[in-house]
Design a protein around this motif. Structure first.
Motif, PDB file in Angstrom:
ATOM      1  N   PRO A 108      -7.610  13.462  -9.969  1.00 45.03           N
ATOM      2  CA  PRO A 108      -7.786  12.347 -10.955  1.00 45.03           C
ATOM      3  C   PRO A 108      -6.427  11.823 -11.488  1.00 45.03           C
ATOM      4  O   PRO A 108      -6.260  10.589 -11.998  1.00 45.03           O
ATOM      5  CB  PRO A 108      -8.674  12.591 -12.032  1.00 45.03           C
ATOM      6  N   ARG A 109      -5.473  12.693 -11.410  1.00 45.52           N
ATOM      7  CA  ARG A 109      -3.898  12.376 -11.972  1.00 45.52           C
ATOM      8  C   ARG A 109      -3.237  11.423 -10.928  1.00 45.52           C
ATOM      9  O   ARG A 109      -2.297  10.464 -11.405  1.00 45.52           O
ATOM     10  CB  ARG A 109      -3.218  13.822 -11.972  1.00 45.52           C
ATOM     11  N   GLU A 110      -3.785  11.357  -9.665  1.00 43.59           N
ATOM     12  CA  GLU A 110      -3.074  10.359  -8.621  1.00 43.59           C
ATOM     13  C   GLU A 110      -3.531   8.799  -9.325  1.00 43.59           C
ATOM     14  O   GLU A 110      -2.868   8.119  -8.857  1.00 43.59           O
ATOM     15  CB  GLU A 110      -3.928  10.568  -7.259  1.00 43.59           C
ATOM     16  N   LEU A 111      -4.669   8.946  -9.830  1.00 42.12           N
ATOM     17  CA  LEU A 111      -5.108   7.405 -10.385  1.00 42.12           C
ATOM     18  C   LEU A 111      -4.230   6.915 -11.593  1.00 42.12           C
ATOM     19  O   LEU A 111      -3.826   5.816 -11.547  1.00 42.12           O
ATOM     20  CB  LEU A 111      -6.337   7.414 -10.653  1.00 42.12           C
ATOM     21  N   ASP A 112      -3.219   7.730 -12.005  1.00 41.85           N
ATOM     22  CA  ASP A 112      -2.369   7.188 -13.024  1.00 41.85           C
ATOM     23  C   ASP A 112      -1.008   6.819 -12.572  1.00 41.85           C
ATOM     24  O   ASP A 112      -0.124   6.474 -13.394  1.00 41.85           O
ATOM     25  CB  ASP A 112      -2.116   8.661 -13.890  1.00 41.85           C
ATOM     26  N   GLY A 113      -0.863   7.237 -11.302  1.00 39.82           N
ATOM     27  CA  GLY A 113       0.524   6.981 -10.750  1.00 39.82           C
ATOM     28  C   GLY A 113       0.458   5.119 -10.434  1.00 39.82           C
ATOM     29  O   GLY A 113      -0.255   4.668 -10.104  1.00 39.82           O
ATOM     30  N   PRO A 118       7.096  -2.621  -2.600  1.00 40.75           N
ATOM     31  CA  PRO A 118       8.234  -2.731  -1.992  1.00 40.75           C
ATOM     32  C   PRO A 118       8.840  -4.066  -1.551  1.00 40.75           C
ATOM     33  O   PRO A 118      10.148  -4.247  -1.514  1.00 40.75           O
ATOM     34  CB  PRO A 118       8.292  -1.932  -0.781  1.00 40.75           C
ATOM     35  N   ALA A 119       8.007  -4.981  -1.374  1.00 45.51           N
ATOM     36  CA  ALA A 119       8.647  -6.455  -0.929  1.00 45.51           C
ATOM     37  C   ALA A 119       8.426  -7.303  -2.314  1.00 45.51           C
ATOM     38  O   ALA A 119       9.751  -7.895  -2.424  1.00 45.51           O
ATOM     39  CB  ALA A 119       7.601  -6.969  -0.196  1.00 45.51           C
ATOM     40  N   CYS A 120       7.494  -7.520  -3.092  1.00 45.09           N
ATOM     41  CA  CYS A 120       7.483  -8.500  -4.083  1.00 45.09           C
ATOM     42  C   CYS A 120       8.025  -8.036  -5.330  1.00 45.09           C
ATOM     43  O   CYS A 120       8.037  -8.401  -6.471  1.00 45.09           O
ATOM     44  CB  CYS A 120       6.201  -9.202  -4.231  1.00 45.09           C
ATOM     45  N   LEU A 121       7.959  -6.386  -5.420  1.00 45.27           N
ATOM     46  CA  LEU A 121       8.373  -5.494  -6.571  1.00 45.27           C
ATOM     47  C   LEU A 121       7.479  -5.841  -7.795  1.00 45.27           C
ATOM     48  O   LEU A 121       7.742  -5.396  -8.781  1.00 45.27           O
ATOM     49  CB  LEU A 121       9.989  -6.088  -7.234  1.00 45.27           C
ATOM     50  N   GLU A 122       6.264  -6.333  -7.562  1.00 41.30           N
ATOM     51  CA  GLU A 122       5.131  -6.396  -8.544  1.00 41.30           C
ATOM     52  C   GLU A 122       4.356  -5.078  -8.454  1.00 41.30           C
ATOM     53  O   GLU A 122       4.479  -4.312  -7.498  1.00 41.30           O
ATOM     54  CB  GLU A 122       4.250  -7.455  -8.440  1.00 41.30           C
ATOM     55  N   ALA A 123       3.776  -4.711  -9.648  1.00 36.31           N
ATOM     56  CA  ALA A 123       2.924  -3.452  -9.704  1.00 36.31           C
ATOM     57  C   ALA A 123       1.889  -3.537  -8.666  1.00 36.31           C
ATOM     58  O   ALA A 123       1.067  -4.511  -8.430  1.00 36.31           O
ATOM     59  CB  ALA A 123       2.503  -3.463 -11.304  1.00 36.31           C
ATOM     60  N   MET A 124       1.662  -2.379  -7.568  1.00 42.17           N
ATOM     61  CA  MET A 124       0.571  -2.236  -6.866  1.00 42.17           C
ATOM     62  C   MET A 124      -0.704  -1.747  -7.619  1.00 42.17           C
ATOM     63  O   MET A 124      -0.482  -1.240  -8.572  1.00 42.17           O
ATOM     64  CB  MET A 124       1.168  -1.464  -5.816  1.00 42.17           C
ATOM     65  N   GLU A 125      -1.758  -2.161  -7.076  1.00 43.24           N
ATOM     66  CA  GLU A 125      -3.101  -1.584  -7.569  1.00 43.24           C
ATOM     67  C   GLU A 125      -3.208  -0.210  -7.017  1.00 43.24           C
ATOM     68  O   GLU A 125      -3.161   0.180  -5.629  1.00 43.24           O
ATOM     69  CB  GLU A 125      -4.142  -2.312  -6.955  1.00 43.24           C
ATOM     70  N   THR A 126      -3.367   0.819  -7.785  1.00 45.04           N
ATOM     71  CA  THR A 126      -3.711   2.097  -7.588  1.00 45.04           C
ATOM     72  C   THR A 126      -5.129   2.382  -7.683  1.00 45.04           C
ATOM     73  O   THR A 126      -5.980   2.428  -8.739  1.00 45.04           O
ATOM     74  CB  THR A 126      -3.094   2.995  -8.631  1.00 45.04           C
ATOM     75  N   HIS A 127      -5.804   2.823  -6.293  1.00 43.98           N
ATOM     76  CA  HIS A 127      -7.232   2.946  -6.417  1.00 43.98           C
ATOM     77  C   HIS A 127      -7.774   3.757  -5.307  1.00 43.98           C
ATOM     78  O   HIS A 127      -6.726   4.072  -4.370  1.00 43.98           O
ATOM     79  CB  HIS A 127      -7.870   1.673  -6.172  1.00 43.98           C
ATOM     80  N   PRO A 128      -8.978   4.524  -5.335  1.00 44.70           N
ATOM     81  CA  PRO A 128      -9.560   5.174  -4.348  1.00 44.70           C
ATOM     82  C   PRO A 128      -9.453   4.320  -3.130  1.00 44.70           C
ATOM     83  O   PRO A 128     -10.009   3.215  -3.079  1.00 44.70           O
ATOM     84  CB  PRO A 128     -10.646   6.009  -4.851  1.00 44.70           C
ATOM     85  N   TYR A 129      -9.193   4.887  -1.859  1.00 43.56           N
ATOM     86  CA  TYR A 129      -9.705   4.526  -0.616  1.00 43.56           C
ATOM     87  C   TYR A 129     -11.135   4.328  -0.456  1.00 43.56           C
ATOM     88  O   TYR A 129     -12.026   5.427  -0.781  1.00 43.56           O
ATOM     89  CB  TYR A 129      -9.179   5.089   0.757  1.00 43.56           C
ATOM     90  N   TYR A 130     -11.804   3.088  -0.391  1.00 45.72           N
ATOM     91  CA  TYR A 130     -13.070   3.099  -0.521  1.00 45.72           C
ATOM     92  C   TYR A 130     -13.771   3.093   0.926  1.00 45.72           C
ATOM     93  O   TYR A 130     -14.242   2.313   1.571  1.00 45.72           O
ATOM     94  CB  TYR A 130     -13.403   1.531  -0.966  1.00 45.72           C
ATOM     95  N   PRO A 132     -14.201   6.873   3.742  1.00 41.93           N
ATOM     96  CA  PRO A 132     -14.149   8.353   3.936  1.00 41.93           C
ATOM     97  C   PRO A 132     -13.043   9.025   3.411  1.00 41.93           C
ATOM     98  O   PRO A 132     -11.906   8.524   3.560  1.00 41.93           O
ATOM     99  CB  PRO A 132     -14.312   8.752   5.359  1.00 41.93           C
ATOM    100  N   GLY A 133     -12.997  10.281   2.845  1.00 40.39           N
ATOM    101  CA  GLY A 133     -11.887  10.951   2.156  1.00 40.39           C
ATOM    102  C   GLY A 133     -11.456  10.561   0.971  1.00 40.39           C
ATOM    103  O   GLY A 133     -11.854   9.707   0.481  1.00 40.39           O
ATOM    104  N   THR A 134     -11.134  11.680   0.126  1.00 38.19           N
ATOM    105  CA  THR A 134     -10.823  11.577  -1.206  1.00 38.19           C
ATOM    106  C   THR A 134      -9.357  11.281  -1.049  1.00 38.19           C
ATOM    107  O   THR A 134      -8.479  12.000  -1.464  1.00 38.19           O
ATOM    108  CB  THR A 134     -11.164  12.908  -1.887  1.00 38.19           C
ATOM    109  N   VAL A 135      -8.908  10.198  -0.896  1.00 38.92           N
ATOM    110  CA  VAL A 135      -7.558   9.423  -1.021  1.00 38.92           C
ATOM    111  C   VAL A 135      -7.512   8.375  -1.982  1.00 38.92           C
ATOM    112  O   VAL A 135      -8.337   7.686  -2.168  1.00 38.92           O
ATOM    113  CB  VAL A 135      -7.590   8.998   0.635  1.00 38.92           C
ATOM    114  N   VAL A 136      -6.448   8.442  -2.609  1.00 36.66           N
ATOM    115  CA  VAL A 136      -5.746   7.413  -3.469  1.00 36.66           C
ATOM    116  C   VAL A 136      -4.777   6.669  -3.005  1.00 36.66           C
ATOM    117  O   VAL A 136      -3.799   7.276  -2.417  1.00 36.66           O
ATOM    118  CB  VAL A 136      -5.501   8.083  -4.745  1.00 36.66           C
ATOM    119  N   ILE A 137      -5.114   5.384  -2.604  1.00 36.43           N
ATOM    120  CA  ILE A 137      -3.911   4.519  -2.272  1.00 36.43           C
ATOM    121  C   ILE A 137      -3.343   3.613  -3.049  1.00 36.43           C
ATOM    122  O   ILE A 137      -3.978   3.283  -4.120  1.00 36.43           O
ATOM    123  CB  ILE A 137      -4.216   3.985  -0.850  1.00 36.43           C
TER     124      ILE A 137
END
Length: 202
Positions: A108-113, A118-130, A132-137
């Motif tokens: 769950p700490r990955e969700l805090d990242g 890199p392109a527009c320099l705005e904050a990206m959304e941090t979320h689980p990949y919806y 298969p797999g327990t991946v946060v992208i």
């Protein structure tokens, strides 16, 4: 394993296939860039944007010999167009014939990242990949790109669960290059050249 830079103990990230020093953010990878699970071929060209984690210049690379990404050679994370990501996950999960990876609980700490695009320099959304797999992208909806850490794609491909039917097509196809390149429409424009256009220029 002890970090060679700061001599602190490194943490083994089992579902990312590397050691990481949480003190100085050094990485030690268990495989080379051409690892069949997630093969990357460096192209030696720089798109003019920086890694959102390491703040070093990204460079173009080919993923699985076909898809162009912007790679950080330090942490091995990369930027990929979201339509291309959906397509490669569909193709590789459909073709995968190895054993399913053992399920790994999501940290769950990955969700805090928080990462900036890199392109527009705005904050990206941090979320689980919806899927298969327990991946946060991390994803930037405005720019249409996603950031994947090292081996996250491999974890998705090898994850247990229903696989696409043979001959089926992805729900979200890769976006054609012709959709991009106009300054007023493309937030990834850098010096008159569209980064997203270059990512899709296969």
């Amino acid at each position: 394993m002890q970090c060679q830079d700061c001599h602190e103990e490194m943490r083994w990230i089992s579902n990312r296939n590397h050691h990481r020093c949480l003190s100085c953010d050094t990485y030690v990878f268990a495989s080379e860039l051409d690892d069949p699970a997630e093969p990357l071929e460096r192209l030696g060209q720089a798109p003019g944007v920086a890694c959102p984690k390491c703040h070093v210049p990204l460079e173009f690379a080919n993923l699985h010999g076909k898809w162009r990404v912007c790679l950080c050679t330090r942490c091995r994370g990369y930027v990929i167009e979201k339509g291309c990501l959906a397509t490669i996950i569909h193709e590789k999960r459909m073709a995968y014939q190895g054993e399913d990876a053992a399920p790994t609980p999501m940290d769950p700490r990955e969700l805090d990242g928080q990462l900036d695009c890199p392109a527009c320099l705005e904050a990206m959304e941090t979320h689980p990949y919806y899927g298969p797999g327990t991946v946060v992208i991390n994803s930037c909806n405005g720019c249409g790109v996603a950031w994947l850490d090292h081996w996250e794609l491999a974890a998705i491909i090898r994850a247990p669960g229903k696989r696409p039917a043979r001959g089926s097509s992805p729900i979200v196809p890769a976006r054609p290059v012709s959709n991009f390149g106009h300054q007023e429409q493309d937030p990834l424009l850098r010096g008159g050249v569209s980064l997203l256009n270059l990512l899709l220029d296969l």
